[in-house]
Design an enzyme around this catalytic site. Sequence first.
Site, PDB file in Angstrom:
ATOM      1  CD  GLU A 198      -2.842  -1.237   2.373  1.00 32.50           C
ATOM      2  OE1 GLU A 198      -2.529  -0.582   3.390  1.00 32.50           O
ATOM      3  OE2 GLU A 198      -3.884  -1.904   2.306  1.00 32.50           O
ATOM      4  CD  GLU A 267      -4.541  -6.193   2.710  1.00 36.49           C
ATOM      5  OE1 GLU A 267      -5.334  -5.457   3.343  1.00 36.49           O
ATOM      6  OE2 GLU A 267      -3.309  -6.157   2.833  1.00 36.49           O
TER       7      GLU A 267
END
Length: 572
Positions: A198, A267
Site C-alpha cells: 500500500e 485484500e
Amino acid sequence: MVCLFQNSLSSRKMFPGRVLLGVVLCYSLTVQLGEAFAAFNVSYDRRALLIDGKRRMLISASIHYPRATPQMWSDLIAKSKEGGADVIQTYVFWNGHEPVRGQYNFEGRYDIVKFVKLVGSSGLYLHLRVGPYVCAEWNFGGFPVWLRDIPGIEFRTDNAPFKDETQRFVKKIVDLMRDEMLFSWQGGPIIMLQIENEYGNIERSFGWRGKDYVKWAARMVLELDARVPWVMCRQDDAPDNIINACNEFYCHDFRPNSANQPKLWTEDWTAWVEYFEGIQLGVGEFLGDLLRTLHLLLRGFFNMEGAFIIIICYFGGTNFGRSSGGPFKITSYDYDAPIDEYGLLNQPKWGHLKDLHAAIKLCEPALVAVDSPQYIKLGPMQEAHVYREKESLYSTQSGNGSSCSAFLANFDERKTASVTFLGHVYKLPPWSVSILPDCRTTVFNTAKVGAQTSVKTVQSSSPLFHNISVTQQSMVHNKISYIPKTWMTQKEPVSVWSENNFTIQGILEHLNVTKDHSDYLWHFTRINVSAEDISFWEENQVSPTLSIDSMRDILCIFVNGQLIGISSDISY
C-alpha cells in the site's frame, strides 16, 4: 505433529487405538512435506494467472503464521482448504525474523519454512508478501526497531541506507525459499510474491523520490530471479512487469494499470480489528456487512473479469507478546474472521463463504474461457453478466465443466425483483447476486445464508470456571485434560513511580527512550497543594480546576497516589 499426537492422547478413553493412528499420521506428514506438487511455472495474461499454462480462478485465505502457534498451523490450513481456498497468503514479518541486525530467527512461530511446507503438503498454493513494510496492524508495521538507528536512514523512499537494508532482507527471504525448494518451478507451493504494501497511500508525500523508490523496488526484486510473478498493491504506477493489485473493502471499480495484467484483489476485508474502548459487532450487524460485501464482490469483481481474491483475514489469531501495532489495538487479532482466534469455525461466516467459493468454482471453466462477460439489462435495477464459452480455448484443473455461467444482480436495496433470463424466471432478493454456473440453475445467492449460526458465550458465574477462558471452559466441558499449567493471568498495578523513572527537562522522543522494550513512555509532573492553598479555596469558595491544553494518547490523574480519572485522545 505435536497437535495430532496430543489430540489422540486426550481422546484415548473414548477412542481406543487412536494414539497409534496419531503417530502414523504425524510420521506421514513429516515425510510428505513439500512433495505435493510436481514442478510447474506460473505466469499471467490479461484475464488470469496461468498455472502450468492454464488459466485459473483462485481464492486465497490469509493466515499470518506468527499469530498462531506452530501446533495450530496444519489445522488452520486444512480448514481453509475445506472452506474452498486454493491459496494461502501471508506476510513476512521482518522484525520477528531479524530482531537484532544480522541475527535471524526462523524458529517457533517464526518458522516460515515449516509453514510454507505445510501449505504445500496440503495441496494449496502460497502467496508470500515479503514487505519490507507490511502494516498488518503489526508492531512498527514489521520494521525492526534497530533500523531507525542506522545513520542517515529515511524509511520507504529513495534513500541509500534504507534500500541497502531492504534489499539485504528481501534477498535473504527469497534465497531461503529457493534453497528450500519452495518455488513452484522447484515443485514448491509459492506462486506469487509481493514487494512493499500500500505504498501508493504515501508515495505523493515523497515527491519524485517516492516514484524512484517504486521503480528501484521493482528492479531489485526482479533481479532476485524468483521466477514467479511479483505484485504491488495500491500502486497505480507499478512498472509493467509488476502486477498492480487492489486492497480495499470494495474492488468492483478497480482496473490494473496495464491492459496485460489480470484483476487481482489482494485484500478483501471480512471485518476489522478491535481496539481498547472499541465496539464489537453483533452477529446481525456483521452478517449485514458480510452480505453487502458479497453483493459487491460478485457484482463488480468475479462478474467483471476478476481473477484472484484473498479473504483477509481468513484466520486472524493472536498478537502475542508486543506484536500488536498501535494505537490501542488489543492483543486479540480475532478479526471476526471465518476461523476465530482459537482455530474454531466462525459460523455462519465460514459456511457462507464456503458455499460462495464452491459456487464460484463451478463457474471457473466459463470464467477463464473468455476475457470479458456479456452484459444484459434485466430491469431498471437488475442486470446479468454472462460468461459464455464460444470455443474451448482453455482447460482447467476442474476438467471440462460448464461453458456458460451467469451472475444475476439486483441493486434494489428494499424490493425483491422477478427477472426473466434466457427464458426462465428468477426471484432476486434485495441487494443480492445469484450465481448460475450453467446459466440455468441458481446454486447460491448472497442474501440467503444456509450456514448454521454459532454463538460463543462466557459463563464465569460457576466457581469451576472462574477466571478461565472460553477455550479452557470448552476443554473442561468436553473432558479434555491437557489444559497447559503454564497459562496464567497477571495484574499490573497502576502507579505513578517505578524503578525506571528518571528526571529530565523537556519532552523525549518515545523510541529513543524505550527502543523495543515497552509500548509506553509516561511523562509525569506533579502539583503540590499546600494547606494555605486549601484555606484560600475554602475562604473564597473556589473549586480548584486542572486544565490540560493538549495531550498525546492518554492522560491519567492521581490525587494522593490514587487514580481518579483517565482521558484519552484516540482516533481509530
